[in-house]
Scaffold this motif. Sequence first.
Motif, PDB file in Angstrom:
ATOM      1  N   ARG A  31       0.736  -1.271  -0.086  1.00  0.00           N
ATOM      2  CA  ARG A  31       0.161   0.059  -0.052  1.00  0.00           C
ATOM      3  C   ARG A  31       0.938   1.306  -0.149  1.00  0.00           C
ATOM      4  O   ARG A  31       0.377   2.539  -0.419  1.00  0.00           O
ATOM      5  N   GLU A  32       2.052   1.011   0.496  1.00  0.00           N
ATOM      6  CA  GLU A  32       2.990   2.320   0.381  1.00  0.00           C
ATOM      7  C   GLU A  32       3.554   2.467  -1.032  1.00  0.00           C
ATOM      8  O   GLU A  32       4.242   3.447  -1.132  1.00  0.00           O
ATOM      9  N   ILE A  33       3.446   1.846  -1.943  1.00  0.00           N
ATOM     10  CA  ILE A  33       4.046   1.764  -3.207  1.00  0.00           C
ATOM     11  C   ILE A  33       3.067   2.671  -4.249  1.00  0.00           C
ATOM     12  O   ILE A  33       1.903   2.229  -4.630  1.00  0.00           O
ATOM     13  N   GLN A  34       3.835   3.515  -4.953  1.00  0.00           N
ATOM     14  CA  GLN A  34       3.365   4.592  -5.814  1.00  0.00           C
ATOM     15  C   GLN A  34       4.094   4.379  -7.260  1.00  0.00           C
ATOM     16  O   GLN A  34       5.042   4.537  -7.158  1.00  0.00           O
ATOM     17  N   ILE A  35       3.407   3.920  -8.254  1.00  0.00           N
ATOM     18  CA  ILE A  35       4.087   3.902  -9.486  1.00  0.00           C
ATOM     19  C   ILE A  35       3.656   4.735 -10.424  1.00  0.00           C
ATOM     20  O   ILE A  35       2.360   4.865 -10.629  1.00  0.00           O
ATOM     21  N   ASP A  36       4.504   5.506 -11.142  1.00  0.00           N
ATOM     22  CA  ASP A  36       4.138   6.315 -12.295  1.00  0.00           C
ATOM     23  C   ASP A  36       5.021   6.044 -13.438  1.00  0.00           C
ATOM     24  O   ASP A  36       6.263   5.792 -13.350  1.00  0.00           O
ATOM     25  N   ILE A  37       4.454   6.278 -14.686  1.00  0.00           N
ATOM     26  CA  ILE A  37       5.176   6.277 -15.759  1.00  0.00           C
ATOM     27  C   ILE A  37       5.042   7.904 -16.511  1.00  0.00           C
ATOM     28  O   ILE A  37       4.028   8.118 -16.760  1.00  0.00           O
ATOM     29  N   THR A  38       6.134   8.282 -16.956  1.00  0.00           N
ATOM     30  CA  THR A  38       6.236   9.649 -17.463  1.00  0.00           C
ATOM     31  C   THR A  38       6.060   9.375 -18.969  1.00  0.00           C
ATOM     32  O   THR A  38       6.372   8.224 -19.541  1.00  0.00           O
ATOM     33  N   PRO A  39       5.602  10.542 -19.749  1.00  0.00           N
ATOM     34  CA  PRO A  39       5.461  10.498 -21.161  1.00  0.00           C
ATOM     35  C   PRO A  39       6.885  10.003 -21.823  1.00  0.00           C
ATOM     36  O   PRO A  39       7.026   9.462 -22.800  1.00  0.00           O
ATOM     37  N   ALA A  40       7.971  10.267 -21.065  1.00  0.00           N
ATOM     38  CA  ALA A  40       9.304   9.931 -21.926  1.00  0.00           C
ATOM     39  C   ALA A  40       9.622   8.491 -21.475  1.00  0.00           C
ATOM     40  O   ALA A  40      10.785   7.975 -21.559  1.00  0.00           O
ATOM     41  N   GLU A  41       8.636   7.813 -20.923  1.00  0.00           N
ATOM     42  CA  GLU A  41       8.765   6.157 -20.460  1.00  0.00           C
ATOM     43  C   GLU A  41       9.843   6.127 -19.175  1.00  0.00           C
ATOM     44  O   GLU A  41      10.436   5.042 -19.216  1.00  0.00           O
ATOM     45  N   ARG A  42       9.863   6.969 -18.448  1.00  0.00           N
ATOM     46  CA  ARG A  42      10.739   6.884 -17.220  1.00  0.00           C
ATOM     47  C   ARG A  42       9.651   6.287 -16.080  1.00  0.00           C
ATOM     48  O   ARG A  42       8.492   6.582 -16.038  1.00  0.00           O
ATOM     49  N   ILE A  43      10.130   5.197 -15.322  1.00  0.00           N
ATOM     50  CA  ILE A  43       9.548   4.910 -14.406  1.00  0.00           C
ATOM     51  C   ILE A  43       9.855   5.258 -12.903  1.00  0.00           C
ATOM     52  O   ILE A  43      10.954   5.101 -12.716  1.00  0.00           O
ATOM     53  N   LEU A  44       8.704   5.819 -12.349  1.00  0.00           N
ATOM     54  CA  LEU A  44       8.821   6.403 -10.880  1.00  0.00           C
ATOM     55  C   LEU A  44       8.422   5.493  -9.956  1.00  0.00           C
ATOM     56  O   LEU A  44       7.032   5.014  -9.983  1.00  0.00           O
ATOM     57  N   LEU A  45       9.182   5.123  -8.885  1.00  0.00           N
ATOM     58  CA  LEU A  45       8.621   4.333  -7.733  1.00  0.00           C
ATOM     59  C   LEU A  45       8.921   5.563  -6.631  1.00  0.00           C
ATOM     60  O   LEU A  45       9.898   5.941  -6.257  1.00  0.00           O
ATOM     61  N   ASN A  46       7.340   5.776  -6.177  1.00  0.00           N
ATOM     62  CA  ASN A  46       7.319   6.603  -4.990  1.00  0.00           C
ATOM     63  C   ASN A  46       8.244   7.920  -5.515  1.00  0.00           C
ATOM     64  O   ASN A  46       9.135   8.685  -4.447  1.00  0.00           O
ATOM     65  N   GLY A  47       8.160   8.475  -6.577  1.00  0.00           N
ATOM     66  CA  GLY A  47       8.862   9.570  -7.192  1.00  0.00           C
ATOM     67  C   GLY A  47      10.254   9.513  -7.549  1.00  0.00           C
ATOM     68  O   GLY A  47      10.740  10.476  -8.414  1.00  0.00           O
ATOM     69  N   GLU A  48      11.058   8.574  -7.237  1.00  0.00           N
ATOM     70  CA  GLU A  48      12.330   8.188  -7.708  1.00  0.00           C
ATOM     71  C   GLU A  48      12.282   7.676  -9.114  1.00  0.00           C
ATOM     72  O   GLU A  48      11.801   6.359  -9.400  1.00  0.00           O
ATOM     73  N   ASP A  49      12.975   8.003  -9.894  1.00  0.00           N
ATOM     74  CA  ASP A  49      13.179   7.567 -11.395  1.00  0.00           C
ATOM     75  C   ASP A  49      14.048   6.131 -11.188  1.00  0.00           C
ATOM     76  O   ASP A  49      15.492   6.121 -10.830  1.00  0.00           O
ATOM     77  N   VAL A  50      13.489   4.931 -11.236  1.00  0.00           N
ATOM     78  CA  VAL A  50      14.082   3.715 -11.178  1.00  0.00           C
ATOM     79  C   VAL A  50      14.332   2.889 -12.594  1.00  0.00           C
ATOM     80  O   VAL A  50      14.773   1.923 -12.404  1.00  0.00           O
ATOM     81  N   THR A  51      14.108   3.599 -13.568  1.00  0.00           N
ATOM     82  CA  THR A  51      14.116   2.988 -14.875  1.00  0.00           C
ATOM     83  C   THR A  51      15.410   2.129 -15.176  1.00  0.00           C
ATOM     84  O   THR A  51      15.221   1.046 -15.665  1.00  0.00           O
ATOM     85  N   GLU A  52      16.488   2.544 -14.924  1.00  0.00           N
ATOM     86  CA  GLU A  52      17.737   1.864 -15.009  1.00  0.00           C
ATOM     87  C   GLU A  52      17.757   0.495 -14.061  1.00  0.00           C
ATOM     88  O   GLU A  52      18.893  -0.082 -14.367  1.00  0.00           O
ATOM     89  N   LYS A  53      17.108   0.502 -13.078  1.00  0.00           N
ATOM     90  CA  LYS A  53      17.497  -0.286 -12.155  1.00  0.00           C
ATOM     91  C   LYS A  53      16.525  -1.806 -12.326  1.00  0.00           C
ATOM     92  O   LYS A  53      16.604  -2.501 -11.716  1.00  0.00           O
ATOM     93  N   LEU A  54      15.555  -1.477 -13.337  1.00  0.00           N
ATOM     94  CA  LEU A  54      14.719  -2.454 -13.282  1.00  0.00           C
ATOM     95  C   LEU A  54      14.916  -3.913 -14.230  1.00  0.00           C
ATOM     96  O   LEU A  54      14.254  -4.867 -14.250  1.00  0.00           O
ATOM     97  N   TYR A  55      15.951  -3.787 -15.379  1.00  0.00           N
ATOM     98  CA  TYR A  55      15.927  -4.762 -16.170  1.00  0.00           C
ATOM     99  C   TYR A  55      17.715  -5.546 -15.876  1.00  0.00           C
ATOM    100  O   TYR A  55      18.480  -5.559 -16.419  1.00  0.00           O
ATOM    101  N   THR A  56      17.272  -6.220 -14.653  1.00  0.00           N
ATOM    102  CA  THR A  56      18.225  -7.247 -14.200  1.00  0.00           C
ATOM    103  C   THR A  56      17.785  -8.564 -14.025  1.00  0.00           C
ATOM    104  O   THR A  56      16.656  -8.756 -13.848  1.00  0.00           O
ATOM    105  N   ALA A  57      18.802  -9.486 -13.927  1.00  0.00           N
ATOM    106  CA  ALA A  57      18.340 -10.907 -13.805  1.00  0.00           C
ATOM    107  C   ALA A  57      17.711 -10.981 -12.451  1.00  0.00           C
ATOM    108  O   ALA A  57      16.692 -11.632 -12.535  1.00  0.00           O
ATOM    109  N   GLU A  58      17.753 -10.298 -11.481  1.00  0.00           N
ATOM    110  CA  GLU A  58      17.319 -10.574 -10.267  1.00  0.00           C
ATOM    111  C   GLU A  58      15.746 -10.133 -10.108  1.00  0.00           C
ATOM    112  O   GLU A  58      14.830 -10.748  -9.762  1.00  0.00           O
ATOM    113  N   LEU A  59      15.793  -8.828 -11.074  1.00  0.00           N
ATOM    114  CA  LEU A  59      14.293  -8.375 -10.984  1.00  0.00           C
ATOM    115  C   LEU A  59      13.379  -9.073 -11.940  1.00  0.00           C
ATOM    116  O   LEU A  59      12.269  -9.078 -12.025  1.00  0.00           O
ATOM    117  N   ASP A  60      14.173  -9.721 -13.002  1.00  0.00           N
ATOM    118  CA  ASP A  60      13.387 -10.675 -13.868  1.00  0.00           C
ATOM    119  C   ASP A  60      12.545 -11.773 -13.039  1.00  0.00           C
ATOM    120  O   ASP A  60      11.269 -11.896 -13.131  1.00  0.00           O
TER     121      ASP A  60
END
Length: 210
Positions: free
Chosen positions: A49-78
Amino acid sequence: MKIAIDGPAGAGKSTVSRAIAKAFSCTFINTGATYRAAALGLKRGLALREIQIDITPAERILLNGEDVTEKLYTAELDQLSSQIATRADVRGRLVELQRQMAQNRDVVMEGRDIATVVLPDADVRIFLTASPEARARRRFRDRQGRETYEEILRKIRERDERDSVGFNRLQLTPETVVIPTDDRTLDEVIDEVLQRVSAALKDRKKLGKL
Ligand code: DC
């Protein structure tokens, strides 16, 4: 206009969806990225319930306001995203969020359950398929040697099994157009999807549904 593009990991959904969104001036929404961002949030110890996710028009993924786009495509997160995507509470929350993202705009949305669950009234439904070997070869090229081909193939098979269990995922609807992508370049696949979408839109216009 709503375009749903479903299919298993590594079938080329993102490349194809992005090109289709550009061609038809739609917003591209990658629902896999929302599962990945939720997995990162849960890994960091946040409650769902504390997790807020947004996608910006430039396709950036925000997790509670932080841009985490570069952190998402790892073997661990797969793996982690695939695991948390089997939780009913996670899906309930994310499906609601994804529907909000698609509201009042033209979208191309990609995932596993878009035509069946998230946008059941999508105007065009595409399902991209490919053998596990072809998908592993693509992933291997994309990830540039960070993992071996055999390791990627093993993980793709494992995810296929988990990603198709329950919640109406990786299922076809009567209107879904299935497009195999083995032995074809993604440019060839994009051409076919462009034609399919144009034809489907023409039909719908004729029927007065758009
Ligand atoms: O498309 P992807 O590999 O980035 O998705 C990450 C994980 O999220 C995938 O293993 C399955 C899950 N997923 C899902 O269950 N439903 C969706 N609509 C999109 C992704």
